[in-house]
Design an enzyme around this catalytic site. Structure first.
Site, short mmCIF file in Angstrom:
data_model
loop_
_atom_site.label_atom_id
_atom_site.label_comp_id
_atom_site.label_asym_id
_atom_site.label_seq_id
_atom_site.Cartn_x
_atom_site.Cartn_y
_atom_site.Cartn_z
N CYS A 132 -4.77 12.74 12.63
CA CYS A 132 -5.57 11.59 12.69
C CYS A 132 -5.39 10.90 13.82
O CYS A 132 -4.67 11.30 14.84
CB CYS A 132 -5.17 10.70 11.48
SG CYS A 132 -3.48 9.92 11.48
N LYS B 182 0.81 -1.27 0.13
CA LYS B 182 -0.21 -0.05 -0.04
C LYS B 182 0.90 1.31 -0.01
O LYS B 182 0.70 2.19 -0.55
CB LYS B 182 -0.87 -0.01 1.24
CG LYS B 182 -1.60 1.28 1.41
CD LYS B 182 -2.40 1.28 2.77
CE LYS B 182 -1.62 1.86 4.01
NZ LYS B 182 -1.32 3.35 3.88
N ASN B 183 1.76 1.57 0.91
CA ASN B 183 2.56 2.57 1.18
C ASN B 183 3.62 2.55 -0.10
O ASN B 183 4.20 3.94 -0.44
CB ASN B 183 3.37 2.57 2.42
CG ASN B 183 2.29 2.80 3.47
OD1 ASN B 183 1.01 3.06 3.19
ND2 ASN B 183 2.67 2.44 4.58
N ARG C 77 -8.91 -0.32 4.11
CA ARG C 77 -7.86 0.89 3.45
C ARG C 77 -6.80 0.21 3.04
O ARG C 77 -6.22 0.67 2.04
CB ARG C 77 -7.67 1.90 4.24
CG ARG C 77 -8.85 2.52 4.76
CD ARG C 77 -8.58 4.08 5.49
NE ARG C 77 -7.09 4.24 4.93
CZ ARG C 77 -6.44 5.09 5.86
NH1 ARG C 77 -6.59 5.28 7.14
NH2 ARG C 77 -5.18 5.41 5.08
N ASP D 273 4.15 0.66 12.01
CA ASP D 273 3.05 0.07 11.43
C ASP D 273 2.92 -1.42 11.77
O ASP D 273 1.60 -1.80 11.44
CB ASP D 273 2.90 0.23 9.81
CG ASP D 273 2.92 1.79 9.29
OD1 ASP D 273 2.62 2.58 10.07
OD2 ASP D 273 3.29 1.83 8.26
N ARG E 59 0.61 14.66 13.05
CA ARG E 59 1.11 14.38 11.75
C ARG E 59 1.63 15.63 10.74
O ARG E 59 0.61 15.86 9.68
CB ARG E 59 0.30 13.40 10.91
CG ARG E 59 0.14 12.08 11.82
CD ARG E 59 -0.65 10.92 10.84
NE ARG E 59 0.10 10.30 9.86
CZ ARG E 59 -0.02 9.26 9.26
NH1 ARG E 59 -1.21 8.83 9.15
NH2 ARG E 59 1.00 9.00 8.35
N1 EPU Z 1 7.00 14.30 10.68
C1 EPU Z 1 7.21 15.60 11.09
N2 EPU Z 1 7.06 16.66 10.22
C2 EPU Z 1 6.98 16.42 8.96
C3 EPU Z 1 6.55 15.15 8.65
C4 EPU Z 1 6.59 14.12 9.40
O1 EPU Z 1 7.79 15.99 12.37
O2 EPU Z 1 6.55 17.22 8.18
C5 EPU Z 1 7.14 13.29 11.64
C6 EPU Z 1 5.90 12.60 11.98
O3 EPU Z 1 4.83 13.09 12.65
C7 EPU Z 1 6.11 11.15 12.50
C8 EPU Z 1 7.61 10.93 11.77
O4 EPU Z 1 7.87 12.33 11.16
O5 EPU Z 1 6.61 11.31 13.92
C9 EPU Z 1 7.41 9.98 10.48
O6 EPU Z 1 6.38 10.51 9.83
P1 EPU Z 1 6.32 10.43 8.34
O7 EPU Z 1 6.27 11.57 7.55
O8 EPU Z 1 7.43 9.57 7.70
O9 EPU Z 1 4.94 9.37 7.84
P2 EPU Z 1 4.12 9.56 6.59
O10 EPU Z 1 4.86 9.74 5.60
O11 EPU Z 1 3.08 10.44 6.74
C10 EPU Z 1 4.31 6.92 6.07
C11 EPU Z 1 3.21 5.75 5.92
C12 EPU Z 1 2.60 5.53 7.31
C13 EPU Z 1 3.88 5.10 8.35
C14 EPU Z 1 4.93 6.22 8.37
C15 EPU Z 1 6.16 6.06 9.16
C16 EPU Z 1 2.32 6.30 3.74
C17 EPU Z 1 1.35 6.38 2.83
N3 EPU Z 1 2.28 6.23 4.95
O12 EPU Z 1 3.56 8.20 6.58
O13 EPU Z 1 1.97 4.57 7.23
O14 EPU Z 1 3.24 5.08 9.51
O15 EPU Z 1 5.20 6.74 7.11
O16 EPU Z 1 6.93 4.91 8.69
O17 EPU Z 1 3.55 5.84 3.39
C18 EPU Z 1 0.03 2.85 7.67
O18 EPU Z 1 -0.05 2.46 6.82
O19 EPU Z 1 -0.84 2.57 8.53
C19 EPU Z 1 0.83 4.37 7.98
C20 EPU Z 1 0.08 5.04 8.91
#
Ligand code: EPU
Length: 437
Positions: free
Chosen positions: A118, A22-23, A404, A312, A123
Site C-alpha cells: 500500500c 480502529k486498530n 476509514r 500512525d 507491508r
Molecule cells: N513486518 C514484516 N513482516 C511481517 C509483518 C510486518 O517485516 O510479516 C514489518 C512491517 O513492514 C513494518 C513492521 O513490521 O515495518 C510493523 O508492521 P506491523 O505488522 O506491526 O503492521 P500491521 O500489523 O500491518 C498495524 C496497524 C497499522 C500500524 C502498524 C504499526 C492495524 C489494523 N494496523 O499494522 O495501522 O501502522 O500496526 O504500528 O492494527 C493505521 O492505522 O493507519 C495503520 C497503518
C-alpha cells in the site's frame, strides 16, 4: 467522492470525546469467528473500515447488527462452512488479513488473499506465516492466497519468535494468538507486539474463555481451550485519534481537552508535544488538556514500536513542526517509505526535504491554504492539521482515506470551532476524455 474545505487560522477551544480504537476493534471483530455464542462490542467507532470488516465477516457466516447511536455491534456466527476471504474484499483493507488466524483456529482451514502493498510501504506478512507454521499449521501461498490448514482440524500449538527487522508485527501477533487460543496444546509467542490494541484483543479473548498469560509483555503463553463462549467487551479508546486532536490543540494557540482516552497510551506523543513548548496537562487518567503557544519549538523524533512514538502519528506531528521555529528531523523506523504527505505539505508552503528514512523539516512562519490530496489515512489527518494551521482556505481531497479511520472527524472539529466543511466533489472529465467521448 467528498473533500474537506478548511478555513485555517482559527483558534480551537473545547472538549473532544475520543471514540473506540480502529486498530483494536478490527482484529476483535475477526475474533468473533472463534466464539460459539453471541458477542456484543461496545465503544465501536463508526468507520468505513468497521463496516467493511462486517461485510467480510458476513461472507464468512457471521451475522452482525450495528447500532451507531450506542456505538454497539452485535455479532453471531451462523454458518461455519465458509473459509475463503476473497481478494475483492481483503485488497480493500489490510486488517482483514486478521481473519486468517481465527479461521484456521476454529474451522481448521483458511484461504485468505494476500493483502499486497500500500502507499505506506511493502507491508509483508511472512511473520504471520512463520508464526502459523510454528504452531503446526500447513501454510502455502498459492495464486495470491495464503492457504492454511490445521492437520486433523485443530491447531497443535508450539513456540514462535515474532520479531522482525522492524520490530514485532501487530496484526501478526493477533493472527498467531487467534489461531492458538483453541489449539490442542500450549503456544509460546516470543517478541509479541505489546501495542495496547494487542492487549485489548487478549482481554477480549480471555473474557470469552481463552487462557493467555503475559498480557502486555512480549512473551505470551497461550494454553489452548476447547471452545470460546460469547460475551460483551468494551473497545479501548483510539490513541491515534486522541493524539491527532491533541496536536490540533497545539496549533493557533488553541485550548483543547481530550476526553475518554487513556493518557498512558499517549505517553510518547504527549512527551514530544510538550517538548515543542505546547502546554500539556493530564487532568485525569482519561483526560488531557493541550494548549498551544505562539510559536512551537522544533524537535526531533523517531517512530518506534510501542511504547515508542507511533508511526500512525508521524504525519500529524510533522505537519505541526512545519510551522515550528527551527529545524526538526523526523525519522521513520517502522515504514521507511511513509512520507507521501511530504509532497502535499510542500504545496501548503512547508519546507521539508526527504533524506533516506528521515525528513528534515525547516519550520516556516506560516503555511498558506491550497488544494491537497490525502494519500492514506494518517497522511490525511496530518494534512487536516496543516490546513487548520494555514492561512486561508485549503481543500483536502480523497478524504475517503480519513473516513476509514476517524469517527466523525469534521463534526468533532466543528464542535471546537474549526471551520471545516465536507463537500461532494464532481470531477470534470479531462480534455482528452471529452475528445474521445
Ligand atoms: N513486518 C514484516 N513482516 C511481517 C509483518 C510486518 O517485516 O510479516 C514489518 C512491517 O513492514 C513494518 C513492521 O513490521 O515495518 C510493523 O508492521 P506491523 O505488522 O506491526 O503492521 P500491521 O500489523 O500491518 C498495524 C496497524 C497499522 C500500524 C502498524 C504499526 C492495524 C489494523 N494496523 O499494522 O495501522 O501502522 O500496526 O504500528 O492494527 C493505521 O492505522 O493507519 C495503520 C497503518
Amino acid at each position: 467522492m467528498d473533500k474537506f474545505v478548511i478555513e485555517g487560522g482559527h483558534r480551537l477551544i473545547g472538549r473532544v470525546p475520543i471514540s473506540g480504537s480502529k486498530n483494536a476493534v478490527l482484529p476483535i471483530l475477526a475474533a468473533s469467528l472463534l466464539c460459539d455464542g453471541p458477542v456484543t462490542l461496545t465503544n465501536v467507532p463508526d468507520l468505513a473500515d468497521v463496516r467493511l470488516m462486517l461485510e467480510i465477516l458476513d461472507e464468512l457466516g457471521v451475522n452482525s447488527r450495528i447500532d451507531a447511536a450506542t456505538s454497539t455491534v452485535e455479532l453471531e456466527v451462523v454458518d461455519r462452512a465458509p473459509t475463503i476471504a476473497s481478494y475483492e474484499l481483503v485488497s480493500q483493507m489490510r486488517a482483514s488479513f486478521c481473519v486468517l488466524g481465527p479461521l484456521v483456529g476454529r474451522r481448521g482451514e483458511a484461504q485468505v488473499s494476500l493483502p499486497g502493498g500500500c502507499v505506506i510501504g511493502t507491508r509483508p506478512v511472512e511473520l504471520h506465516i512463520k508464526g502459523l507454521r510454528a504452531i503446526g499449521c500447513e501454510v502455502e501461498v498459492e495464486h495470491g492466497y495464503v492457504v492454511a490448514k490445521a492437520p486433523g482440524g485443530r491447531v497443535e500449538g508450539g513456540e514462535v519468535f515474532l520479531g522482525g527487522d522492524f520490530g514485532s508485527s501487530v496484526t501478526g501477533t493477533a493472527n498467531v494468538l487467534m489461531a492458538a487460543v483453541l489449539a490442542r496444546g500450549v503456544t509460546l509467542i516470543e517478541q509479541a507486539a505489546v501495542e495496547p490494541e494487542v492487549n485489548d484483543l487478549c482481554r477480549f479473548l480471555v473474557a470469552m474463555g481463552a487462557d493467555i498469560d503475559g498480557i502486555g509483555t512480549p512473551t505470551l503463553r497461550v494454553t489452548g481451550v476447547e471452545s470460546l463462549k460469547g460475551g460483551t467487551h468494551r473497545i479501548i479508546a483510539d490513541r491515534v485519534e486522541a493524539a491527532t486532536f491533541a496536536m490540533a490543540g497545539a496549533v493557533n494557540g488553541s485550548d483543547v481537552t481530550i476526553e475518554d482516552c487513556n493518557t498512558s497510551h499517549l505517553a510518547a506523543v504527549l512527551e514530544k508535544l510538550a517538548e515543542t513548548g505546547t502546554r500539556v496537562e493530564r487532568l485525569s487518567p482519561s483526560t488531557v488538556r493541550v494548549r498551544g503557544v505562539r510559536r512551537l519549538k522544533s524537535i526531533d523524533f523517531t517512530t518506534l514500536t510501542y511504547p515508542g512514538y507511533p508511526t500512525d502519528c508521524q504525519a500529524q506531528l510533522m505537519s505541526i513542526l512545519a510551522i515550528a521555529d527551527g529545524i526538526s528531523v523526523v525519522t521513520e523506523k517502522i515504514y521507511p517509505d511513509r512520507f507521501m504527505h511530504v509532497a502535499e505539505l510542500l504545496r501548503l508552503g512547508a519546507q521539508i526535504k526527504k533524506l533516506g528514512t528521515s525528513a528534515i523539516v525547516q519550520g516556516v512562519e506560516y503555511l498558506s491554504g491550497a488544494p491537497v490530496m490525502a494519500s492514506d489515512l494518517r497522511a490525511g489527518a496530518g494534512l487536516v492539521l496543516a490546513a487548520l494551521a494555514a492561512t486561508g482556505e485549503s481543500e483536502i481531497h480523497r478524504i475517503y482515506h480519513i473516513d476509514r479511520g476517524y469517527d466523525r472527524m469534521e463534526s468533532k472539529l466543528q464542535s471546537i470551532g474549526a471551520k471545516i466543511q465536507r463537500e461532494a466533489v464532481v470531477y470534470r472529465r479531462r480534455r482528452d476524455d471529452r475528445a474521445a467521448a
